[in-house]
Design an enzyme around this catalytic site. Sequence first.
Site, PDB file in Angstrom:
ATOM      1  N   ARG A   1       0.814  -1.236   0.000  1.00 25.58           N
ATOM      2  CA  ARG A   1       0.000   0.000   0.000  1.00 25.58           C
ATOM      3  C   ARG A   1       0.838   1.274   0.000  1.00 25.58           C
ATOM      4  NH1 ARG A   1      -2.599  -3.407   3.536  1.00 25.58           N
ATOM      5  NH2 ARG A   1      -4.398  -4.388   2.572  1.00 25.58           N
TER       6      ARG A   1
ATOM      7  N   LYS B   1       3.162  11.002 -12.011  1.00 23.21           N
ATOM      8  CA  LYS B   1       2.269  10.154 -12.815  1.00 23.21           C
ATOM      9  C   LYS B   1       2.982   8.830 -13.025  1.00 23.21           C
ATOM     10  CE  LYS B   1      -0.704  12.855 -15.818  1.00 23.21           C
ATOM     11  NZ  LYS B   1      -0.998  13.156 -17.230  1.00 23.21           N
TER      12      LYS B   1
ATOM     13  N   LYS C   1       7.185  22.517 -14.748  1.00 26.60           N
ATOM     14  CA  LYS C   1       6.298  21.387 -14.423  1.00 26.60           C
ATOM     15  C   LYS C   1       5.924  21.408 -12.940  1.00 26.60           C
ATOM     16  CE  LYS C   1       5.297  16.571 -15.186  1.00 26.60           C
ATOM     17  NZ  LYS C   1       5.660  15.301 -15.796  1.00 26.60           N
TER      18      LYS C   1
ATOM     19  N   GLU D   1       9.678  16.768 -25.596  1.00 20.62           N
ATOM     20  CA  GLU D   1       8.909  17.122 -24.389  1.00 20.62           C
ATOM     21  C   GLU D   1       9.310  18.511 -23.873  1.00 20.62           C
ATOM     22  OE1 GLU D   1       6.301  15.645 -23.226  1.00 20.62           O
ATOM     23  OE2 GLU D   1       6.492  13.457 -23.333  1.00 20.62           O
TER      24      GLU D   1
ATOM     25  N   HIS E   1       7.891   7.439 -27.628  1.00 17.64           N
ATOM     26  CA  HIS E   1       6.944   8.404 -27.073  1.00 17.64           C
ATOM     27  C   HIS E   1       7.278   9.849 -27.475  1.00 17.64           C
ATOM     28  CE1 HIS E   1       4.111  10.125 -24.212  1.00 17.64           C
ATOM     29  NE2 HIS E   1       5.080  10.912 -23.779  1.00 17.64           N
TER      30      HIS E   1
ATOM     31  N   GLU F   1      -4.642  16.465 -12.250  1.00 17.87           N
ATOM     32  CA  GLU F   1      -5.077  16.808 -13.596  1.00 17.87           C
ATOM     33  C   GLU F   1      -6.572  17.138 -13.685  1.00 17.87           C
ATOM     34  OE1 GLU F   1      -2.777  14.753 -16.746  1.00 17.87           O
ATOM     35  OE2 GLU F   1      -4.707  14.563 -17.743  1.00 17.87           O
TER      36      GLU F   1
ATOM     37  N   HIS G   1      -0.596  15.284 -26.955  1.00 16.78           N
ATOM     38  CA  HIS G   1      -0.569  13.885 -26.505  1.00 16.78           C
ATOM     39  C   HIS G   1      -1.751  13.049 -26.990  1.00 16.78           C
ATOM     40  CE1 HIS G   1       2.896  14.947 -24.206  1.00 16.78           C
ATOM     41  NE2 HIS G   1       2.954  13.786 -23.606  1.00 16.78           N
TER      42      HIS G   1
ATOM     43  N   HIS H   1      -0.487   9.766 -28.437  1.00 12.91           N
ATOM     44  CA  HIS H   1      -0.784   8.438 -27.904  1.00 12.91           C
ATOM     45  C   HIS H   1      -1.410   7.543 -28.974  1.00 12.91           C
ATOM     46  CE1 HIS H   1      -0.720   9.624 -23.349  1.00 12.91           C
ATOM     47  NE2 HIS H   1       0.476   9.562 -23.892  1.00 12.91           N
TER      48      HIS H   1
ATOM     49  N   ASN I   1      -0.645  17.982 -21.536  1.00 12.94           N
ATOM     50  CA  ASN I   1      -0.977  16.965 -22.542  1.00 12.94           C
ATOM     51  C   ASN I   1      -0.981  17.529 -23.962  1.00 12.94           C
ATOM     52  OD1 ASN I   1      -1.347  14.945 -20.614  1.00 12.94           O
ATOM     53  ND2 ASN I   1      -3.424  15.637 -20.195  1.00 12.94           N
TER      54      ASN I   1
HETATM   55  P1  NAD Z   1      12.701   4.474 -22.077  1.00  8.36           P
HETATM   56  O1  NAD Z   1      12.661   4.442 -20.611  1.00  8.36           O
HETATM   57  O2  NAD Z   1      12.236   3.256 -22.795  1.00  8.36           O
HETATM   58  O3  NAD Z   1      14.172   4.837 -22.556  1.00  8.36           O
HETATM   59  C1  NAD Z   1      14.449   4.882 -23.930  1.00  8.36           C
HETATM   60  C2  NAD Z   1      15.648   3.991 -24.284  1.00  8.36           C
HETATM   61  O4  NAD Z   1      16.834   4.591 -23.764  1.00  8.36           O
HETATM   62  C3  NAD Z   1      15.587   2.599 -23.687  1.00  8.36           C
HETATM   63  O5  NAD Z   1      16.065   1.677 -24.634  1.00  8.36           O
HETATM   64  C4  NAD Z   1      16.583   2.675 -22.511  1.00  8.36           C
HETATM   65  O6  NAD Z   1      17.139   1.429 -22.202  1.00  8.36           O
HETATM   66  C5  NAD Z   1      17.603   3.618 -23.053  1.00  8.36           C
HETATM   67  N1  NAD Z   1      18.390   4.362 -22.067  1.00  8.36           N
HETATM   68  C6  NAD Z   1      17.951   4.920 -20.916  1.00  8.36           C
HETATM   69  N2  NAD Z   1      18.911   5.683 -20.377  1.00  8.36           N
HETATM   70  C7  NAD Z   1      19.990   5.575 -21.199  1.00  8.36           C
HETATM   71  C8  NAD Z   1      21.283   6.156 -21.174  1.00  8.36           C
HETATM   72  N3  NAD Z   1      21.639   7.053 -20.259  1.00  8.36           N
HETATM   73  N4  NAD Z   1      22.135   5.830 -22.161  1.00  8.36           N
HETATM   74  C9  NAD Z   1      21.771   4.959 -23.164  1.00  8.36           C
HETATM   75  N5  NAD Z   1      20.545   4.421 -23.242  1.00  8.36           N
HETATM   76  C10 NAD Z   1      19.674   4.727 -22.266  1.00  8.36           C
HETATM   77  O7  NAD Z   1      11.816   5.681 -22.671  1.00  8.36           O
HETATM   78  P2  NAD Z   1      11.825   7.263 -22.385  1.00  8.36           P
HETATM   79  O8  NAD Z   1      11.846   7.901 -23.717  1.00  8.36           O
HETATM   80  O9  NAD Z   1      12.813   7.642 -21.359  1.00  8.36           O
HETATM   81  O10 NAD Z   1      10.388   7.451 -21.724  1.00  8.36           O
HETATM   82  C11 NAD Z   1       9.198   7.195 -22.436  1.00  8.36           C
HETATM   83  C12 NAD Z   1       8.139   6.760 -21.443  1.00  8.36           C
HETATM   84  O11 NAD Z   1       7.898   7.799 -20.498  1.00  8.36           O
HETATM   85  C13 NAD Z   1       6.815   6.446 -22.091  1.00  8.36           C
HETATM   86  O12 NAD Z   1       6.329   5.243 -21.581  1.00  8.36           O
HETATM   87  C14 NAD Z   1       5.930   7.596 -21.652  1.00  8.36           C
HETATM   88  O13 NAD Z   1       4.570   7.225 -21.567  1.00  8.36           O
HETATM   89  C15 NAD Z   1       6.508   7.951 -20.314  1.00  8.36           C
HETATM   90  N6  NAD Z   1       6.247   9.329 -19.883  1.00  8.36           N
HETATM   91  C16 NAD Z   1       5.779   9.513 -18.628  1.00  8.36           C
HETATM   92  C17 NAD Z   1       5.539  10.789 -18.163  1.00  8.36           C
HETATM   93  C18 NAD Z   1       5.075  10.996 -16.756  1.00  8.36           C
HETATM   94  O14 NAD Z   1       4.747  12.127 -16.390  1.00  8.36           O
HETATM   95  N7  NAD Z   1       5.068   9.986 -15.932  1.00  8.36           N
HETATM   96  C19 NAD Z   1       5.799  11.903 -18.988  1.00  8.36           C
HETATM   97  C20 NAD Z   1       6.294  11.666 -20.266  1.00  8.36           C
HETATM   98  C21 NAD Z   1       6.519  10.367 -20.702  1.00  8.36           C
END
Ligand code: NAD
Length: 355
Positions: A122, A144, A222, A186, A259, A232, A243, A247, A240
Site C-alpha cells: 500500500r 504520474k 512542471k 517534451e 513516445h 489533472e 498527446h 498516444h 498533454n
Molecule cells: P525508455 O525508458 O524506454 O528509454 C528509452 C531507451 O533509452 C531505452 O532503450 C533505454 O534502455 C535507453 N536508455 C535509458 N537511459 C539511457 C542512457 N543514459 N544511455 C543509453 N541508453 C539509455 O523511454 P523514455 O523515452 O525515457 O520514456 C518514455 C516513457 O515515459 C513512455 O512510456 C511515456 O509514456 C513515459 N512518460 C511519462 C511521463 C510521466 O509524467 N510519468 C511523462 C512523459 C513520458
Amino acid sequence: MNGLQAHVKIGGGYDILIASGLISKAGQLLKNMYAGRTCAVITDTNVEKLYLSSLLSSLESAGIRAHAYAFQAGESSKNMDTLSDILEFMAKIPLTRTDFAIALGGGVTGDMTGFASGCYMRGIDFVQIPTTYLAAVDSSVGGKTAVNLKSGKNLAGLFYQPKMVLIDTDTLRTLSKEDYASGIAEAVKMGVITDKKLFSLFESGEAFHNEKEVIFLSVFAKAEIVDQDEREGSVRKLLNLGHTYGHAIEKLSDYTIPHGHAVAIGLAMAVRTACRMGDMEKETAEKIINVLKKYGLPTESPFAAEAMADASMNDKKRAGASLSIIVPKEIGKCEIRKIPAEEFIAYIRMGSEEI
Ligand code: NAD
C-alpha cells in the site's frame, strides 16, 4: 554541488537536483533519509550495463542495502506482467514498509517503479534517478505512474510522488540520437505551453550546450503546474499538449515510434490545427514546426485520420462523449478546449494538412 535545484511541494515535498556525477553521489545524498534501510533498484537491461554498478557501490558505501532488478528495455515491457515481476521481486527481497525503491532509467522504468512503489504494501517510498533526457525534463517529476494495457497507453496507474529526483546530466552522453531527440520534444512542448525562454533556447540552438538549463526550466515549469493541480483536474491538462494525437500514433505503431517522437508529431499536428482554426498565427506555427525539424524530430503522422480517431477513443483525456484538447495560441500560451469526441477526426485532418 555545481548544479541546479528545483522543488515540488506536493506529496510531502521533494527536491530535484540537477548536476553532473550524481549517480556516484546518490548514497551520500540519500543517507540521511535511508541509511540502514533496504532498497530495490529497478532498471532496464540497457541502463543496467551502463550505470548500475556505480549506483550500487555508492549506496553500499552509505550503508544502504541494495538489490537490483533489470527488465527487458523498451516500451513493450511497460505492462502488467513486468509490473507483477517487479512486485514479486520486492516481496522476495523482502522489502518492508519502511524500505524504498529507486527507479534508475528512462520514463518506462520511472513509470513502472513509481506504480510498483505506490501499490507494494500500500505504498513505500521511491526515488527517481532518470537517465534519459525525456525522463529528466518531464517524466521523473509530477508523480504520474502507469503501465500500458492492451486497450491503450498508460491506462492503469497511480498519482504517486517520489521522495527525491536526482538528475545526473552525465547520463545524457550515452543516449542514442533518437532518445536524445525524444527529450527535446517534451522540453519544446513545455516551452510552447509555459515558457518563452525555454522555447528560445531551442530556437537559438543554445539548448545544445545548455542541457542543465533546459532541464531546470522544464522541471521548474512542471513543478509550478503540478503543485497547483496534482490530479489533472484543471491546469495540469495543459501538459498533454499534442498527446491525444501522440498516444494514438504510439498505439498504432505498436509502440515502435518512441513516445517523444510521437509527441513531436502530435505537437506539430496541434499547431497546424490551431493555425487552420485561427487560434495561432502562421508565423508562430512555422517557428514551432521548424524547431522540431531542426532537432531531427518527425512532424507528420504516418497514419490515416480515421485510424488515429479510432485509436484515440480509449485515451484518458476523453470524458464520456467529450475530449479535452489543448489548443496552442502563442509560445507560452495554450488553452484547454472541450470538444465532442466525434469532432476529433476533423482536428486530426486539419493537423495533417499543410498550413
Ligand atoms: P525508455 O525508458 O524506454 O528509454 C528509452 C531507451 O533509452 C531505452 O532503450 C533505454 O534502455 C535507453 N536508455 C535509458 N537511459 C539511457 C542512457 N543514459 N544511455 C543509453 N541508453 C539509455 O523511454 P523514455 O523515452 O525515457 O520514456 C518514455 C516513457 O515515459 C513512455 O512510456 C511515456 O509514456 C513515459 N512518460 C511519462 C511521463 C510521466 O509524467 N510519468 C511523462 C512523459 C513520458
